[in-house]
Design a protein around this motif. Structure first.
Motif, short mmCIF file in Angstrom:
data_model
loop_
_atom_site.label_atom_id
_atom_site.label_comp_id
_atom_site.label_asym_id
_atom_site.label_seq_id
_atom_site.Cartn_x
_atom_site.Cartn_y
_atom_site.Cartn_z
N LEU A 50 0.82 -1.21 0.00
CA LEU A 50 0.00 0.00 0.00
C LEU A 50 0.85 1.26 0.00
N LEU A 51 2.01 1.21 0.67
CA LEU A 51 2.91 2.36 0.64
C LEU A 51 3.39 2.61 -0.79
N THR A 52 3.77 1.55 -1.48
CA THR A 52 4.21 1.68 -2.88
C THR A 52 3.10 2.25 -3.74
N ALA A 53 1.88 1.75 -3.55
CA ALA A 53 0.74 2.24 -4.34
C ALA A 53 0.46 3.71 -4.05
N TYR A 54 0.54 4.10 -2.79
CA TYR A 54 0.27 5.49 -2.43
C TYR A 54 1.34 6.42 -2.99
N LEU A 55 2.60 6.01 -2.91
CA LEU A 55 3.67 6.84 -3.45
C LEU A 55 3.58 6.91 -4.98
N ASP A 56 3.15 5.83 -5.61
CA ASP A 56 2.91 5.88 -7.06
C ASP A 56 1.94 7.00 -7.39
N CYS A 57 0.89 7.10 -6.58
CA CYS A 57 -0.12 8.14 -6.78
C CYS A 57 0.47 9.52 -6.50
N CYS A 58 1.25 9.63 -5.43
CA CYS A 58 1.85 10.92 -5.06
C CYS A 58 2.85 11.41 -6.09
N PHE A 59 3.55 10.49 -6.75
CA PHE A 59 4.61 10.86 -7.67
C PHE A 59 4.13 11.06 -9.10
N GLN A 60 2.84 11.05 -9.32
CA GLN A 60 2.35 11.39 -10.65
C GLN A 60 2.71 12.84 -10.94
N ASP A 61 2.97 13.15 -12.21
CA ASP A 61 3.48 14.47 -12.55
C ASP A 61 2.43 15.57 -12.62
N ASN A 62 1.21 15.30 -12.18
CA ASN A 62 0.19 16.35 -12.20
C ASN A 62 -0.09 16.92 -10.82
N HIS A 63 0.84 16.72 -9.88
CA HIS A 63 0.66 17.24 -8.54
C HIS A 63 1.66 18.35 -8.26
N SER A 64 1.20 19.39 -7.61
CA SER A 64 2.13 20.44 -7.19
C SER A 64 2.95 19.94 -6.01
N TYR A 65 4.06 20.64 -5.75
CA TYR A 65 4.91 20.22 -4.63
C TYR A 65 4.18 20.39 -3.31
N ILE A 66 3.35 21.43 -3.21
CA ILE A 66 2.58 21.65 -1.98
C ILE A 66 1.61 20.50 -1.76
N GLU A 67 0.94 20.07 -2.84
CA GLU A 67 0.02 18.93 -2.75
C GLU A 67 0.78 17.66 -2.39
N PHE A 68 1.94 17.51 -2.98
CA PHE A 68 2.77 16.35 -2.68
C PHE A 68 3.15 16.34 -1.20
N GLN A 69 3.61 17.48 -0.68
CA GLN A 69 3.98 17.58 0.73
C GLN A 69 2.77 17.28 1.62
N ALA A 70 1.61 17.79 1.23
CA ALA A 70 0.39 17.56 2.02
C ALA A 70 0.05 16.07 2.06
N ALA A 71 0.22 15.39 0.93
CA ALA A 71 -0.09 13.96 0.87
C ALA A 71 0.87 13.16 1.75
N ILE A 72 2.15 13.51 1.72
CA ILE A 72 3.13 12.81 2.54
C ILE A 72 2.90 13.14 4.02
#
Length: 353
Positions: free
Chosen positions: A159-181
């Motif tokens: 599940l961690l791998t799947a979630y990071l796959d989602c987080c690392f898609q190129d349509n997310h801003s860095y702020i959104e990425f930080q919020a997800a992590i």
């Protein structure tokens, strides 16, 4: 005026990074004419170069920077064992903009964690990414937290791998990425605290969890840190707690049996007394004792019956009634099954009175 910023994940002051930066500085300086080269510096983990030019337009200058960024990446790859990522700021007029140059280039470089190694990132790319709609799943972290709570390490890793796959898609801003992590970290912290653990028990080095995000340069580093520094140690501590709780539950069930063996007790009544689900108590009890609740209760009553037969002159019927066998025939039948003789025969062979 433009700044090119690139970095590797080294500790500041490390001989290796100092040597590497001097090498890159020499390589880059040879590529750039003196009229374009303004200054260079090592700031934190980043090597920063300040470039200038008299090009007719910003577009021409940006093209100049992009070409030289690609040339530098290729040259470093060929001449050293390193790969580099480059962050580029917007153009500024005058040296007064130097501070903003570094800030913008550094902010652009943060997206390296999302875009991957050997990236060239500028403010325009960052702006385009930031304007896109967030589509990071909120279901996956919930499932991941459940896997951790239920001590399912393999599922948690998947599940961690799947979630990071989602987080690392190129349509997310860095702020959104930080919020997800940060959301993921918050959920893991909740598990730590609700189980009366402390962060220092999981992270003995005393890492600052939320600040830690900005230190990683690759997705692999981030994923390994989550697994090795948080998830696996947390699951180990929860497993230890589960074993302790299991032993405690079994001890309590045995205590109830010993105190109430002469009453009509059942697994359900024991579970109710302990405020646990009966199926949970049954599973834990069998795991800890190697037998079911009923088998343990019957064995304990049988030992009590043998002791009464040897040490007292109680009638077999009275012993059967005391130990909740229903009637003497049930007691005799059960006794013969395990002792290969009747209660009376056992008394005759083992009586102490």
């Amino acid at each position: 005026m433009k700044s090119i910023d690139f970095s590797r994940n080294f500790s500041y002051g490390n001989d290796e990074i100092v040597h590497m930066m001097f090498s890159v500085d020499n390589l880059f300086h040879k590529m750039i004419s003196e009229e374009n080269w303004l200054d260079s510096a090592l700031i934190h983990h980043n090597y920063v170069v300040l470039l200038g030019g008299a090009q007719e337009s910003e577009e021409i200058f940006e093209s100049f920077l992009a070409v030289h960024a690609q040339m530098l990446q290729r040259l470093v790859r060929e001449k050293t064992d390193f790969t580099i990522s480059i962050g580029i700021s917007r153009p500024f007029c005058g040296l007064d903009g130097a501070a903003r140059v570094y800030e913008e280039a550094s902010d652009a470089l943060k997206y390296k964690l999302i875009t991957g190694d050997e990236a060239i990132l500028n403010s325009e790319i960052v702006t385009n990414i930031s304007g896109k709609k967030n589509s990071i799943s909120t279901d996956l972290p919930e499932e991941l937290w459940l896997a951790v709570r239920t001590i399912n390490e393999q599922k948690a890793e998947e599940l961690l791998t799947a979630y990071l796959d989602c987080c690392f898609q190129d349509n997310h801003s860095y702020i959104e990425f930080q919020a997800a992590i940060s959301l993921l970290i918050s959920g893991l912290l909740k598990i730590i605290y609700e189980n009366n653990l402390t962060v220092s028990e999981i992270l003995p080095e005393g890492d600052y969890l939320f600040e830690k995000i900005v230190e990683f340069r690759t997705r692999r580093e981030l994923e390994e840190w989550f697994l090795k520094a948080i998830i696996k140690p947390l699951i180990e501590r929860l497993a230890e707690q589960s074993d302790w709780k299991g032993r405690k539950i079994s001890d309590e069930v045995i205590r109830i049996i010993q105190e109430h063996y002469d009453k009509d007790i059942s697994l359900e009544t024991c579970a109710q007394m302990l405020n646990y689900n009966a199926n949970h108590v049954s599973r834990i009890f069998r795991k800890e004792t190697g037998c079911s609740f009923t088998e343990y209760l019957q064995g304990y009553r049988l030992e009590k019956a043998k002791k009464l037969l040897c040490e007292t002159d109680m009638k077999v019927q009275d012993i059967a009634e005391l130990l909740c066998y229903g009637n003497s025939q049930n007691f005799i039948r059960y006794f013969r099954k395990f002792e290969n003789m009747t209660p009376r025969q056992y008394r005759e062979q083992n009586s102490h009175i």
